[in-house]
Design an enzyme around this catalytic site. Structure first.
Site, mmCIF file in Angstrom:
data_model
loop_
_atom_site.group_PDB
_atom_site.id
_atom_site.type_symbol
_atom_site.label_atom_id
_atom_site.label_comp_id
_atom_site.label_asym_id
_atom_site.label_seq_id
_atom_site.Cartn_x
_atom_site.Cartn_y
_atom_site.Cartn_z
ATOM 1 N N ARG A 142 0.477 -1.604 -0.230
ATOM 2 C CA ARG A 142 -0.109 0.311 0.080
ATOM 3 C C ARG A 142 0.840 1.448 0.081
ATOM 4 N NH1 ARG A 142 -2.406 -4.043 -1.366
ATOM 5 N NH2 ARG A 142 -3.850 -4.928 -0.316
ATOM 6 N N GLU A 182 -4.374 3.704 6.732
ATOM 7 C CA GLU A 182 -4.648 3.769 5.334
ATOM 8 C C GLU A 182 -4.575 5.408 4.485
ATOM 9 O OE1 GLU A 182 -5.944 0.729 2.093
ATOM 10 O OE2 GLU A 182 -4.221 -0.299 3.404
ATOM 11 N N SER A 223 -10.708 1.064 3.816
ATOM 12 C CA SER A 223 -9.508 0.575 4.493
ATOM 13 C C SER A 223 -9.566 2.479 5.509
ATOM 14 C CB SER A 223 -8.804 0.050 4.309
ATOM 15 O OG SER A 223 -9.880 -1.742 4.097
#
Length: 303
Positions: free
Chosen positions: A174, A295, A225
């Site tokens: 990520r 995130e 998320s």
């Protein structure tokens, strides 16, 4: 600002809006105003915008389709460039695809599946733009953007534009080089796909879509998320074990469907979301001695 706005309009760079509420441009439906919001009508217009921004020494921010994003209540000063309809071009050359940073990830995955081109099955149901997906190395179901990206055309903080190879993007979970080492945004990308049976691709995509629909609250305003997974565990599992599903502060609520999602239950502010994030972090740290890291991208105010 009036002279800047007039200059932008004279250069015909795209749609130019003043004091535009960014809640209108994020999937969480939260965010204060942008001093100036520009939706470029072509890739070349971005260079014109940057020339004007640098000339007037204005701060600038780039957003995509508003997923994975929390804009603070104070909004964003200076210029916000939104990659959208003007940067959603698509060219196919054999198994390689050149796609604009404003192109919808879901739309691209669906379009390629109909042509029997495999590699984007993991992206079925992922909201947001290609530019954002490259920026954060978006992924799911065991795959991510790093596995298909050949190169990306990047706009850097200093206003320069250049192509970076997959290796130069320095992808990891990520993350990419664009987040910290070389801050920038993806204007367009070249992806390497492969030919496969169309029925097999479609079946895999449908399976991935069904999984998201049944486990994640995308019918409610949310950013995706909230936390990175603290491997080998999963953020959603920790939140659920801590009994935090359904916990609410103001209009922000931990989803009862998935612990790693915070939804706008009605009238939520960015402060509500930040307070809830901190409460979850504190609780997980106290109960499991695990530090949770966000995130979701948090921008605006003094950030």
């Amino acid at each position: 600002m009036e002279n800047v706005i007039q200059e932008l309009r004279d250069r015909e760079v795209g749609k130019v809006l003043e004091q535009e509420p960014l809640a209108n441009h994020t999937t969480m439906k939260i965010g204060g105003p942008a001093d100036i919001l520009i939706i470029p009508n072509r890739v070349e217009a971005v260079k014109d915008i940057m020339d004007i921004v640098k000339k007037h020494d204005l701060p600038w921010t780039v957003i995509g389709r508003g997923s994975n994003l929390l804009v603070l209540d104070e909004g964003i000063r200076g210029v916000v460039i939104k990659l959208g309809a003007g940067l959603d071009h698509l060219e196919i050359d054999g198994d390689q695809v050149t796609v604009g940073g404003g192109y919808s990830v879901v739309r691209l995955a669906t379009s390629m599946s109909k042509k029997g081109m495999s590699g984007l099955e993991f992206a079925a149901g992922i909201p947001g733009s290609i530019g954002g997906a490259v920026y954060m190395n978006a992924g799911a179901h065991g795959s991510d953007m790093s596995e298909i990206l050949v190169k990306a055309r990047i706009l850097f903080e200093d206003g320069t534009i250049e192509w970076l190879t997959n290796e130069e993007m320095d992808f990891s979970y990520r993350t990419s080089v664009l987040q910290k080492k070389r801050p920038g945004v993806c204007l367009e990308a070249v992806l390497q796909l492969e030919q496969k049976e169309r029925e097999a691709i479609t079946a895999q995509m449908q399976q991935n879509k069904d999984y998201r629909k049944n486990t994640q609250p995308y019918s409610s305003p949310c950013a995706g998320s909230i936390f990175r997974n603290p491997l080998p565990d999963h953020a959603g599992n920790l939140v659920e074990k801590a009994g935090l599903k359904g916990h609410q502060i103001g209009g922000a609520k931990v989803s009862e469907m998935h612990g790693n999602f915070i939804v706008n239950a009605g009238g939520a502010t960015a402060k509500d979301v930040l307070d809830l994030i901190e409460y979850v972090k504190k609780t997980i740290r106290e109960q499991y001695d695990v530090d949770m890291h966000t995130e979701v991208e948090i921008i605006g105010g003094n950030r």
